[in-house]
Design an enzyme around this catalytic site. Structure first.
Site, PDB file in Angstrom:
ATOM      1  N   ASP A 129     -25.612   8.102 -42.983  1.00  0.00           N
ATOM      2  CA  ASP A 129     -25.195   6.728 -42.904  1.00  0.00           C
ATOM      3  C   ASP A 129     -25.210   5.953 -44.030  1.00  0.00           C
ATOM      4  O   ASP A 129     -26.332   5.453 -44.683  1.00  0.00           O
ATOM      5  CB  ASP A 129     -25.875   5.795 -41.752  1.00  0.00           C
ATOM      6  CG  ASP A 129     -25.943   6.626 -40.427  1.00  0.00           C
ATOM      7  OD1 ASP A 129     -24.953   7.089 -39.962  1.00  0.00           O
ATOM      8  OD2 ASP A 129     -26.959   6.554 -39.570  1.00  0.00           O
ATOM      9  N   LEU A 130     -23.952   5.780 -44.659  1.00  0.00           N
ATOM     10  CA  LEU A 130     -24.078   5.152 -45.942  1.00  0.00           C
ATOM     11  C   LEU A 130     -24.742   3.863 -46.120  1.00  0.00           C
ATOM     12  O   LEU A 130     -24.584   2.769 -45.275  1.00  0.00           O
ATOM     13  CB  LEU A 130     -22.377   4.981 -46.333  1.00  0.00           C
ATOM     14  CG  LEU A 130     -22.213   4.464 -47.701  1.00  0.00           C
ATOM     15  CD1 LEU A 130     -22.663   5.453 -48.781  1.00  0.00           C
ATOM     16  CD2 LEU A 130     -20.686   4.142 -48.124  1.00  0.00           C
ATOM     17  N   ASP A 131     -25.685   3.808 -46.901  1.00  0.00           N
ATOM     18  CA  ASP A 131     -26.364   2.756 -47.308  1.00  0.00           C
ATOM     19  C   ASP A 131     -27.194   2.057 -46.147  1.00  0.00           C
ATOM     20  O   ASP A 131     -27.801   0.763 -46.190  1.00  0.00           O
ATOM     21  CB  ASP A 131     -25.808   1.373 -48.022  1.00  0.00           C
ATOM     22  CG  ASP A 131     -25.167   1.847 -49.305  1.00  0.00           C
ATOM     23  OD1 ASP A 131     -25.600   2.865 -50.134  1.00  0.00           O
ATOM     24  OD2 ASP A 131     -24.065   1.717 -49.671  1.00  0.00           O
ATOM     25  N   GLU A 132     -27.618   2.769 -45.289  1.00  0.00           N
ATOM     26  CA  GLU A 132     -28.296   2.284 -44.058  1.00  0.00           C
ATOM     27  C   GLU A 132     -29.394   3.225 -43.824  1.00  0.00           C
ATOM     28  O   GLU A 132     -30.034   3.213 -42.613  1.00  0.00           O
ATOM     29  CB  GLU A 132     -27.581   2.307 -42.720  1.00  0.00           C
ATOM     30  CG  GLU A 132     -26.156   1.708 -42.929  1.00  0.00           C
ATOM     31  CD  GLU A 132     -25.336   1.333 -41.638  1.00  0.00           C
ATOM     32  OE1 GLU A 132     -25.800   1.925 -40.731  1.00  0.00           O
ATOM     33  OE2 GLU A 132     -24.339   0.772 -41.635  1.00  0.00           O
TER      34      GLU A 132
END
Length: 288
Positions: A230-233
């Site tokens: 989950d991109l940047d999460e």
């Protein structure tokens, strides 16, 4: 130098955990140097980090591991035992913005960051001379804009080969501006840290500090987190902010923001190195 270890654990919260751990260490000739614990009322999990020394040199790490299994099984623990004197092996990844890379290298060379930096990987050549000045191998593994999925997979496989060849325990994305594939994130699960500005999910894309300046923000900052699909999460490890005002231009905001990024990333790496981070679902427990 006496052997020292760091024990980290999590388990269902219940009575007697601290007593069981401290009693085990005492009975095995160990001396607790510092200890921290936290019981999460929401997840009903208990977290603990214990730094201890072994007074009897005849007691080996293997013996401690074998003996502690009984305690761990009884309390349904997930646990790890680390040699406190061991310097973890790191691989750094960077693109064309080098402030975080430069900061980590300085801290490493100055002895402020107790690690072994085994390699630097980049999709550009901008920092090969910087790497050479620290006598660290530099691997240029380019990935052209608009590269196909097959080309990206090939490049990531070469990245993993460098990481595995150096037996890296941590990979630090020091402003590596490529999105990692899900398979790459899975391969690096729990041992890759990323840094980015804290505007996300606002001000995505190019020049986020310029976008923030146009909106008149009053706070800027940075976030360090574990890398996930989950991109940047991914689970957040460390954050910080700096106050700004209307008199500052975008260049000033960028400079301040980069300073915060350096500090936040260095803290996150140090927390990892000192085994202060425990996962609590999608969150982290960080014992400062």
């Amino acid at each position: 130098m006496r052997p020292e270890y760091i024990l980290t654990l999590s388990c269902p919260d219940q009575r007697g955990i601290v007593h069981s751990v401290s009693g085990f260490l005492t009975s095995h000739g160990c001396n607790i140097i510092d200890s921290a614990q936290f019981g999460d009322a929401h997840s009903q999990l208990f977290f603990m980090r214990v730094h201890f020394s072994v007074d009897e040199l005849a007691i080996s790490e293997q013996f401690l591991r074998q003996e502690f299994k009984e305690v761990a099984q009884a309390l349904q623990m997930e646990w790890q035992l680390h040699d406190a004197h061991h310097k973890p092996r790191l691989v750094l990844m960077v693109s064309k913005i080098g402030h975080c890379l430069n900061d980590l290298l300085f801290r490493y060379k100055s002895g402020l960051l107790p690690v072994e930096i085994k390699a630097i990987i980049s999709n550009h050549t901008d920092f090969y001379q910087l790497a050479a000045s620290y006598n660290i191998p530099f691997h240029h593994l380019p990935l052209a804009a608009g590269a196909s999925a097959e080309e990206k997979q090939t490049q990531e496989q070469r990245v993993l080969e460098v990481i595995n060849a150096n037996q890296a325990e941590l990979v630090v994305l020091a402003r590596y501006m490529q999105i990692l594939s899900n398979s790459m994130c899975q391969a690096l699960n729990g041992r890759a840290i990323n840094i980015h500005h804290s505007f996300l999910p606002s001000f995505k894309g190019a020049k986020p500090y310029y976008q923030a300046h146009d909106r008149g923000v009053k706070l800027i900052g940075a976030t360090a987190h574990f890398v996930t699909g989950d991109l940047d999460e991914g689970p957040i490890i460390e954050q910080d902010v700096a106050r700004v005002d209307h008199a500052m231009d975008p260049e000033k905001l960028t400079a301040i923001g980069r300073d915060v990024e350096c500090v936040v990333l260095a803290r996150a790496v140090n927390y990892f190195v000192e085994h202060r981070i425990l996962l609590n679902g999608h969150k982290t427990v960080v014992f400062n």
